[in-house]
Design a protein around this motif. Structure first.
Motif, PDB file in Angstrom:
ATOM      1  N   VAL A 193       0.855  -1.197   0.000  1.00 52.05           N
ATOM      2  CA  VAL A 193       0.000   0.000   0.000  1.00 52.05           C
ATOM      3  C   VAL A 193       0.888   1.243   0.000  1.00 52.05           C
ATOM      4  O   VAL A 193       1.806   1.360   0.817  1.00 52.05           O
ATOM      5  N   GLU A 194       0.611   2.162  -0.914  1.00 46.70           N
ATOM      6  CA  GLU A 194       1.449   3.348  -1.055  1.00 46.70           C
ATOM      7  C   GLU A 194       0.746   4.600  -0.548  1.00 46.70           C
ATOM      8  O   GLU A 194      -0.476   4.752  -0.684  1.00 46.70           O
ATOM      9  N   ARG A 195       1.514   5.473   0.031  1.00 46.00           N
ATOM     10  CA  ARG A 195       1.056   6.810   0.419  1.00 46.00           C
ATOM     11  C   ARG A 195       2.023   7.810  -0.196  1.00 46.00           C
ATOM     12  O   ARG A 195       3.241   7.713  -0.020  1.00 46.00           O
ATOM     13  N   ILE A 196       1.510   8.750  -0.968  1.00 43.53           N
ATOM     14  CA  ILE A 196       2.353   9.719  -1.669  1.00 43.53           C
ATOM     15  C   ILE A 196       2.147  11.106  -1.057  1.00 43.53           C
ATOM     16  O   ILE A 196       1.008  11.570  -0.916  1.00 43.53           O
ATOM     17  N   GLU A 197       3.251  11.745  -0.692  1.00 41.03           N
ATOM     18  CA  GLU A 197       3.216  13.105  -0.172  1.00 41.03           C
ATOM     19  C   GLU A 197       4.027  13.998  -1.110  1.00 41.03           C
ATOM     20  O   GLU A 197       5.124  13.635  -1.528  1.00 41.03           O
ATOM     21  N   GLU A 198       3.470  15.156  -1.432  1.00 36.83           N
ATOM     22  CA  GLU A 198       4.113  16.069  -2.370  1.00 36.83           C
ATOM     23  C   GLU A 198       4.300  17.442  -1.731  1.00 36.83           C
ATOM     24  O   GLU A 198       3.414  17.934  -1.017  1.00 36.83           O
ATOM     25  N   PHE A 199       5.446  18.044  -2.006  1.00 42.23           N
ATOM     26  CA  PHE A 199       5.758  19.375  -1.511  1.00 42.23           C
ATOM     27  C   PHE A 199       6.391  20.168  -2.644  1.00 42.23           C
ATOM     28  O   PHE A 199       7.114  19.614  -3.468  1.00 42.23           O
ATOM     29  N   SER A 200       6.146  21.466  -2.661  1.00 42.67           N
ATOM     30  CA  SER A 200       6.787  22.360  -3.629  1.00 42.67           C
ATOM     31  C   SER A 200       7.289  23.589  -2.882  1.00 42.67           C
ATOM     32  O   SER A 200       6.554  24.179  -2.084  1.00 42.67           O
ATOM     33  N   PHE A 201       8.538  23.954  -3.123  1.00 41.01           N
ATOM     34  CA  PHE A 201       9.085  25.146  -2.496  1.00 41.01           C
ATOM     35  C   PHE A 201      10.292  25.624  -3.282  1.00 41.01           C
ATOM     36  O   PHE A 201      10.890  24.874  -4.059  1.00 41.01           O
ATOM     37  N   PHE A 202      10.652  26.880  -3.056  1.00 40.02           N
ATOM     38  CA  PHE A 202      11.792  27.489  -3.738  1.00 40.02           C
ATOM     39  C   PHE A 202      13.012  27.428  -2.824  1.00 40.02           C
ATOM     40  O   PHE A 202      12.910  27.659  -1.621  1.00 40.02           O
ATOM     41  N   SER A 203      14.165  27.108  -3.389  1.00 40.45           N
ATOM     42  CA  SER A 203      15.394  27.041  -2.606  1.00 40.45           C
ATOM     43  C   SER A 203      16.491  27.825  -3.310  1.00 40.45           C
ATOM     44  O   SER A 203      16.553  27.863  -4.535  1.00 40.45           O
ATOM     45  N   SER A 204      17.352  28.442  -2.523  1.00 39.05           N
ATOM     46  CA  SER A 204      18.476  29.207  -3.057  1.00 39.05           C
ATOM     47  C   SER A 204      19.692  28.981  -2.173  1.00 39.05           C
ATOM     48  O   SER A 204      19.568  28.887  -0.946  1.00 39.05           O
TER      49      SER A 204
END
Length: 204
Positions: free
Chosen positions: A143-154
């Motif tokens: 069983v899979e659980r997918i977590e997604e995040f988006s952010f800017f890095s410098s």
């Protein structure tokens, strides 16, 4: 006409010495031009480096770096290559049972690891710009659980509580490609950067 580089580097427990010159020769004359001479000593416990000789000042983003001959002391994050000073460098998740964790950043697979039950820290390798992180957690039943995040890095951003600094003092250096010329007035320059929050880095 002949042209060549003359580099001398010595390294030991007490530090490093570097001397860079170029040599030119023709039918009439031969010239040796010094490009850089410096001595460096690292202080890993302080994450800092001391430099004597030719260097460039460090300035805020709106300033200009200046070449000088003198002394410089400041932060050197490369002494701790396993640590990332940028914000958003780790994610935490709670596992009820053993599971495999696969990480992708911007669609590129960064590997899969098996983690035991409990709190698991996931630290993807970040890139400059937008980071789209996808974490897939698969239990023993598939069983899979997918977590997604988006952010800017410098690379210029600092995590909360991280300080970056540099202090320089010496004589301004003017190099026109043929000779070195040093000013008579003492140059003193400093830079301090601090991660106030994970979203805000102050510098002066």
């Amino acid at each position: 006409n002949l042209f060549g580089d003359l580099n001398l580097m010595l390294s030991g427990p007490q530090g490093r010495f570097r001397n860079v010159m170029i040599a030119t020769a023709n039918d009439d004359r031969s010239d040796f031009i010094r490009l850089e001479t410096s001595i460096e000593k690292d202080f890993p416990d302080l994450t800092a480096r001391l430099r004597l000789g030719d260097a460039f000042t460090r300035s805020p983003g709106w300033g200009r770096n200046t070449s000088f001959l003198g002394v410089q002391f400041g932060t050197e994050f490369s002494l701790r290559p396993g640590e990332d000073q940028r914000p958003y460098r780790a994610f935490r998740t709670i596992l009820e049972e053993q599971a495999s964790i696969a990480v992708k950043v911007n669609g590129i697979d960064q590997g899969t690891e098996t983690s035991a039950p409990g709190v698991t820290v996931i630290a993807p390798r970040l890139v400059d710009g937008l980071n789209q992180v996808e974490i897939t957690i698969r239990d023993r039943l598939g069983v899979e659980r997918i977590e997604e995040f988006s952010f800017f890095s410098s690379r210029q951003a600092l995590a909360k509580g991280i300080t970056d600094y540099s202090i320089s003092a010496g004589l301004p250096r003017r190099f026109n490609g043929l000779s070195n010329d040093y000013g008579e007035d003492l140059l003193v320059s400093g830079l301090v950067r601090r991660g106030v929050t994970d979203a805000f880095t102050a510098e002066a």
